[in-house]
Design a protein around this motif. Structure first.
Motif, PDB file in Angstrom:
ATOM      1  N   ALA A 135       0.845  -1.195   0.000  1.00  0.00           N
ATOM      2  CA  ALA A 135       0.000   0.000   0.000  1.00  0.00           C
ATOM      3  C   ALA A 135       0.877   1.240   0.000  1.00  0.00           C
ATOM      4  CB  ALA A 135      -0.904  -0.005   1.222  1.00  0.00           C
ATOM      5  N   GLU A 136       0.324   2.347  -0.497  1.00  0.00           N
ATOM      6  CA  GLU A 136       1.076   3.594  -0.570  1.00  0.00           C
ATOM      7  C   GLU A 136       0.273   4.721   0.052  1.00  0.00           C
ATOM      8  OE1 GLU A 136       2.617   4.571  -4.375  1.00  0.00           O
ATOM      9  OE2 GLU A 136       3.271   2.534  -4.829  1.00  0.00           O
ATOM     10  N   PRO A 137       0.936   5.786   0.511  1.00  0.00           N
ATOM     11  CA  PRO A 137       0.227   6.917   1.121  1.00  0.00           C
ATOM     12  C   PRO A 137      -0.778   7.526   0.150  1.00  0.00           C
ATOM     13  CG  PRO A 137       2.589   7.065   1.541  1.00  0.00           C
ATOM     14  CD  PRO A 137       2.395   5.965   0.544  1.00  0.00           C
ATOM     15  N   GLY A 138      -1.963   7.872   0.661  1.00  0.00           N
ATOM     16  CA  GLY A 138      -2.976   8.504  -0.160  1.00  0.00           C
ATOM     17  C   GLY A 138      -3.801   7.551  -0.992  1.00  0.00           C
ATOM     18  N   GLN A 139      -3.522   6.248  -0.887  1.00  0.00           N
ATOM     19  CA  GLN A 139      -4.248   5.265  -1.686  1.00  0.00           C
ATOM     20  C   GLN A 139      -5.679   5.116  -1.184  1.00  0.00           C
ATOM     21  OE1 GLN A 139      -2.168   1.557  -1.751  1.00  0.00           O
ATOM     22  NE2 GLN A 139      -3.296   0.755  -3.482  1.00  0.00           N
ATOM     23  N   PHE A 140      -6.609   4.857  -2.111  1.00  0.00           N
ATOM     24  CA  PHE A 140      -8.015   4.691  -1.760  1.00  0.00           C
ATOM     25  C   PHE A 140      -8.175   3.486  -0.837  1.00  0.00           C
ATOM     26  CE2 PHE A 140     -12.311   3.097  -2.440  1.00  0.00           C
ATOM     27  CZ  PHE A 140     -13.063   4.262  -2.330  1.00  0.00           C
ATOM     28  N   LYS A 141      -8.883   3.683   0.281  1.00  0.00           N
ATOM     29  CA  LYS A 141      -9.064   2.608   1.254  1.00  0.00           C
ATOM     30  C   LYS A 141     -10.537   2.379   1.535  1.00  0.00           C
ATOM     31  CE  LYS A 141      -4.655   3.459   3.600  1.00  0.00           C
ATOM     32  NZ  LYS A 141      -3.992   3.787   4.884  1.00  0.00           N
ATOM     33  N   LEU A 142     -10.850   1.157   1.962  1.00  0.00           N
ATOM     34  CA  LEU A 142     -12.221   0.778   2.291  1.00  0.00           C
ATOM     35  C   LEU A 142     -12.398   0.710   3.800  1.00  0.00           C
ATOM     36  CD1 LEU A 142     -12.956  -2.128  -0.217  1.00  0.00           C
ATOM     37  CD2 LEU A 142     -13.861   0.194  -0.298  1.00  0.00           C
ATOM     38  N   PRO A 143     -13.471   1.289   4.324  1.00  0.00           N
ATOM     39  CA  PRO A 143     -13.756   1.096   5.747  1.00  0.00           C
ATOM     40  C   PRO A 143     -14.163  -0.345   6.014  1.00  0.00           C
ATOM     41  CG  PRO A 143     -15.583   2.227   4.657  1.00  0.00           C
ATOM     42  CD  PRO A 143     -14.470   2.138   3.649  1.00  0.00           C
TER      43      PRO A 143
END
Length: 453
Positions: free
Chosen positions: A375-383
């Motif tokens: 994963a990388e900073p600012g990447q789209f994430k799911l709750p």
């Protein structure tokens, strides 16, 4: 003409955030919303707006999952890339083939429908040679627009988007004061089996948002632009559809048997002028869906050729326009062949069922992608981590269980035919059908072209 020496290296990144939203919106808003409100009214009455909301929840859960998956890649192909990375070339190839068949079927269905709407104006279009010529001419024009280049195809989509959205938004605005809130909130809930069967039909109006994933190789800052724009667009469309159904069932509870429910609804609310505006909206919606399909579907065969699972001919890119011209022309010819040989209902059913299968494949790819890629900073994430993908998968499997054996048989034939073609192609080209890693397709941080183009 030349073959790309590196993945997507000859494609121009000319699609921005507005373009992503436009592709997703045109992929979803097509012929379905102009016909399916009547189906909802006939099968569910005042409960139908709730079914549209349930369809929206399902599609949003799938869109969120695919948005998270898309945030790991910037390569043309979308679902092909995801499933290939997770399960290998063969599954990726079959995913791409299934999506491609669903797209061609949708193009053919749209061509049939738009000519059917034109038939009352000129009766010879209802059957025979004039109808076949009109269908072929319509698909040919859309093919040429996309073969000219991405900018030409996108410019046409921007114009059509305005013309198709305006009548729908006007219908909501004028009809909203007439909504029968009491009848809708107190409507009888359908049995689970009836809900499943009805949703399977209504879902045709919601599918197509994944179009914006396929053109990642031509999208600026794809890993950031696509996920957030995709989710926002799908959410807005779901709300719009629910409002349209609220108005439809409130103003026209007797329209369950209508072939053009929204046109009749506009006539009741705004008179002949409103009916004409909605009629034009139908034409532009179908046209926008076809243009979007012809913008995205050829990128699937391009991606499969790039990965070595289709002949190199499909991967040929025009040096001047930077588009996969052979794949575009082939898609147009195949769409014409399917359009003149089948009718709208059969084509629409095939498109919906196959799309649900590919959604399921993409969803089960996500856990593997998250485990194998950093994963990388600012990447789209799911709750909730994998909670949303799990809900989406369960809902899709439930809907698939409502399908007929004919649907499964058609999909099975596609898989068998694709397996034979895959074996012949990879054997001839000497491509190992093992791991997606051998394709050397760039992920985030491994770009092969200048983003500033």
């Amino acid at each position: 003409m030349s073959r790309p020496s590196a993945p997507d290296s000859l494609l121009r990144r000319e699609i921005g955030r507005v373009g992503v939203a436009t592709i997703a919106m045109n992929g979803v808003i097509g012929s379905g919303i102009f016909a399916l409100p009547a189906v909802g009214i006939a099968q569910a009455g005042y409960f139908s707006p709730w079914l549209f909301l349930l369809c929206g929840v399902l599609i949003l859960s799938v869109a969120l999952t695919l948005a998270r998956t898309a945030s790991f890649f910037e390569t043309t192909g979308g679902p092909i890339v995801y499933t290939s990375h997770a399960f290998g070339r063969f599954i990726g190839f079959q995913t791409g083939l299934l999506i491609y068949i669903s797209r061609v079927a949708a193009i053919a269905a749209s061509a049939n429908l738009i000519v059917s709407y034109a038939a009352p104006i000129w009766s010879p279009l209802s059957s025979g040679l004039p109808r076949m010529i009109a269908i072929a001419g319509y698909i040919t024009l859309a093919t040429i627009l996309n073969a000219i280049g991405v900018r030409a195809g996108m410019a046409a989509l921007y114009l059509i988007s305005i013309l198709k959205l305006a009548p729908l938004l006007l219908l909501i605005l004028v009809g909203f004061p007439a909504v029968e809130w009491g009848l809708v909130t107190s409507a009888n809930v359908l049995p689970p089996e009836a809900i499943g069967r009805t949703m399977l039909v209504l879902l045709y109006a919601f599918i197509g948002f994944e179009f914006s994933l396929i053109n990642a190789g031509e999208t600026r800052d794809a890993h950031s632009a696509i996920p957030r724009t995709l989710v926002t667009t799908v959410l807005a469309i779901a709300v719009c559809y629910a409002l349209i159904q609220l108005v439809a069932v409130s103003v026209g509870p007797d329209l369950g048997g209508s072939n053009a429910p929204l046109i009749e609804l506009a006539r009741r609310l705004m008179g002949p002028t409103g009916a004409l505006a909605l009629g034009l909206g139908v034409v532009f919606s179908i046209g926008g869906g076809s243009l979007t399909s012809l913008l995205t579907a050829p990128r699937l065969t391009y991606a499969l050729s790039r990965d070595g699972t289709l002949p190199g001919w499909f991967g040929t890119v025009n040096v001047r326009t930077r588009v996969p011209v052979n794949s575009i022309l082939f898609c147009g010819v195949l769409s014409i062949a399917m359009a003149v040989g089948q009718q709208f209902v059969w084509l629409a059913t095939l498109s919906t069922f196959v799309r649900l299968l590919t959604y399921a494949l993409c969803i089960v790819s996500l856990p593997i992608i998250q485990r194998t890629l950093p994963a990388e900073p600012g990447q789209f994430k799911l709750p909730g981590r994998l909670a949303i993908p799990a809900v989406a998968l369960l809902l899709i499997l439930w809907l698939l269980s409502q399908s007929t054996m004919e649907n499964f048989a058609i999909a099975g034939c596609v898989v068998v035919a694709g397996s034979v073609g895959y074996w012949l192609c990879t054997r001839k080209r000497g491509v190992a059908a093992t791991s997606f890693e051998s394709t050397e397709i760039p992920r985030r941080g491994e770009r092969t072209i200048d983003k500033g183009r």
